[in-house]
Design a protein around this motif. Sequence first.
Motif, mmCIF file in Angstrom:
data_model
loop_
_atom_site.group_PDB
_atom_site.id
_atom_site.type_symbol
_atom_site.label_atom_id
_atom_site.label_comp_id
_atom_site.label_asym_id
_atom_site.label_seq_id
_atom_site.Cartn_x
_atom_site.Cartn_y
_atom_site.Cartn_z
ATOM 1 N N GLU A 190 21.819 3.830 85.612
ATOM 2 C CA GLU A 190 22.491 4.971 84.987
ATOM 3 C C GLU A 190 21.634 5.464 83.826
ATOM 4 N N VAL A 191 21.604 6.777 83.663
ATOM 5 C CA VAL A 191 20.806 7.409 82.611
ATOM 6 C C VAL A 191 21.721 7.880 81.489
ATOM 7 N N LEU A 192 21.365 7.548 80.255
ATOM 8 C CA LEU A 192 22.117 7.971 79.079
ATOM 9 C C LEU A 192 21.186 8.737 78.153
ATOM 10 N N MET A 193 21.634 9.901 77.690
ATOM 11 C CA MET A 193 20.892 10.673 76.706
ATOM 12 C C MET A 193 21.420 10.308 75.324
ATOM 13 N N LEU A 194 20.491 10.090 74.394
ATOM 14 C CA LEU A 194 20.842 9.516 73.091
ATOM 15 C C LEU A 194 20.657 10.511 71.964
ATOM 16 N N GLU A 195 21.331 10.228 70.868
ATOM 17 C CA GLU A 195 21.131 10.974 69.636
ATOM 18 C C GLU A 195 20.104 10.241 68.783
ATOM 19 N N ALA A 196 19.593 10.941 67.781
ATOM 20 C CA ALA A 196 18.639 10.322 66.872
ATOM 21 C C ALA A 196 19.294 9.145 66.172
#
Length: 701
Positions: free
Chosen positions: A675-681
């Motif tokens: 699974e791919v997760l996009m992250l915040e800084a």
Amino acid sequence: MAAALLSQHSSNPLECGSSDPRNAEYRRRLKTAERRRSNLSSFSSDDPINGYVAEDMKQYHNHLAHVLPTFSAPKQAQNAYIDVDEDMESDDELIILPPTTKPAATHEASRNDHGDEHDDHEEIREEEELKDDPVDVDEELTIYLKTPEERAEIEEEITDLESKVPQLATDYKLIDRLGTGTFSSVYKAIDLGYHDKWDNSAWHGNHPFSSSAYYQSAPRPPDSKVFVAVKRIYVTSSPERIRNEISIMEDCRGCRHISQLITAFRQEDQVVAIMPYQRNEDFRDYFRVLPIPGIKAYFRCMFRALRDVHHRWIIHRDVKPANFLFDPRTGIGTLCDFGLASRMETSGPTYGACFHTPATPEHPHGKVHRNLSTRDIKAAQQAAKDKSKLPAERIGYPDKDTRPVTKANRAGTRGFRAPEVLLKCGEQTGAIDVWAAGMILLFFLTGKFPLFQSNDDTEALMEIATIIGYKEMENVATLHSRTFCTNVPSVQKGMPWREFVEKQNPSLWEPQEPDPRLYPYNQQAYHDHVSRSRERDAYSLPPTSSTTSSPPSLYFPRSSSPASASGSSAPDALQKPSEEAHRRDIEAALDLVEKLMEPWSTRRITPRQALAHPFLRGEEGDFDEAADDDEFVPHRPGEGVCAQWHFVDPVTETHGVKVLVPCECPRACGKVYEEVLMLEAGQGLAIGRQPCEFHHGMAVC
């Protein structure tokens, strides 16, 4: 509740005749705050450390319990107060007495003009009620410790900010002003949505329990009031400058001892940034009295912050005491204000290029070129010497100078600029922050602040040359493809920084008396350490290892307090450091100064090397021995042991991670999917040799 005091409405519940019971409660609290401000104003401004009354110490212990869940103040500290004579000199001792022995004069002075005993008992009752209030009440009313004139000014500013940024008043309750500057003002506020509205994982970070930066990641207790700092950036700041500051602060999320960016937003021409609130003291109030272990704590925090920032190819550019929020009673420091920060230049050589390389991973402060001693440079130096011998009317700049203009970033504060900044070096590195840190160490060792106060770059170069000498300054100028020449007699010889410190502070080698209000002597962990050391010495046991699973006592006191003189263990534990130990610390500190204030930027020590220096590492068995810093360094996004599971989206340039999740089908097949997760800084940062929070338990190595 306190929002009513600072709201835009004209009516004030403290002044109206309403019978609301909240008004009576605030009247009592306001009365106590005004009385506390009056007491504090009677103390000498030269020694505010000795001027803290018991209520302030209790307020501070409550603050620590609010910030650090592992903290608890002992009973003797909660029930003690300090009786201070108005005529006390700085050398007089403070007497810590139990509340039952309060002098009659103090009790008598609390009566009103009519000698009414009822008012006296009423004030005592109010004080007892406030003892049961949480720290949030005191922090919320700090504005009432200020003068009425300043209070009115702050309330007017808050009203103006809330009217221009309505979103701010919806999510935050502004309660006080923390400071003002040329480009911004900072206010203290309460985060109204911390517990039930926001996802705070990004700015909290994922620092382990044993890291000195764990206080940044520690979750706030449930139902507690969380204070934040609201930075209002003035409209006079250029949009590019604002964009640069916000961008750099976002890239610094997860760095240790850095003021974390919670969020930022804009309303027309108003820009506001939200950061965690960090309690601190004015540098001028403690730099002469802070003990050596406290100084070590100061620079451990600072160099850990600089190491993490420089690892991201960012230069702070304005390191100074005002931008380092340090609490001398806990040893916690936070680097703030990235308004002048910049990214390291990697564009390559320009006109007038220096004879050193830009920063590289192998050489963070650059490396000297082999062709440093060229014939042209020597000829230019000789020409400068010849011109300095000419008559005064023939010295100056050419009438029509055809030489190309040399441009370089010279941002910073006077007195803290490194030689390469003053010489307009075009390939500046993090070494300029290290120089500024060395200047602060000079303040501690000399007992003088400030030391340099030049009006321009030329005077600043002369101040430095007076200490390092003419020949050394000439060589430094050559490194940056510049020439330096002067005929001022005091500049010719120079002296080592060690000699300069000893001349400024003749009492440098005399050990200080322990101060029970300052780190580490107010830490219960320190007294436990002393007891264990004595037991170990008595039984000739080998020293214990410094690498333990428990957090460093420097930052996480479990039962800290100002050691009471009436306690049985305090007089025995608070002994003056031995002359041998003090001399060893001073020798190490002077050696560190020489390395931090190295005029050649390429030879200057790096933050990582500074943390490994004997002054900050300590010796085996010392209370303040530092652990291996590499174990707690937060890597840049996509680096560390789990780097293969990280990626950057080529279109949005957003950082993301790949994680394995088990199949949730009814058959329980046991399969896993990617699974791919996009992250915040700030999310997904690997710490030391440990993977990031998304890959714990995975075979990532």
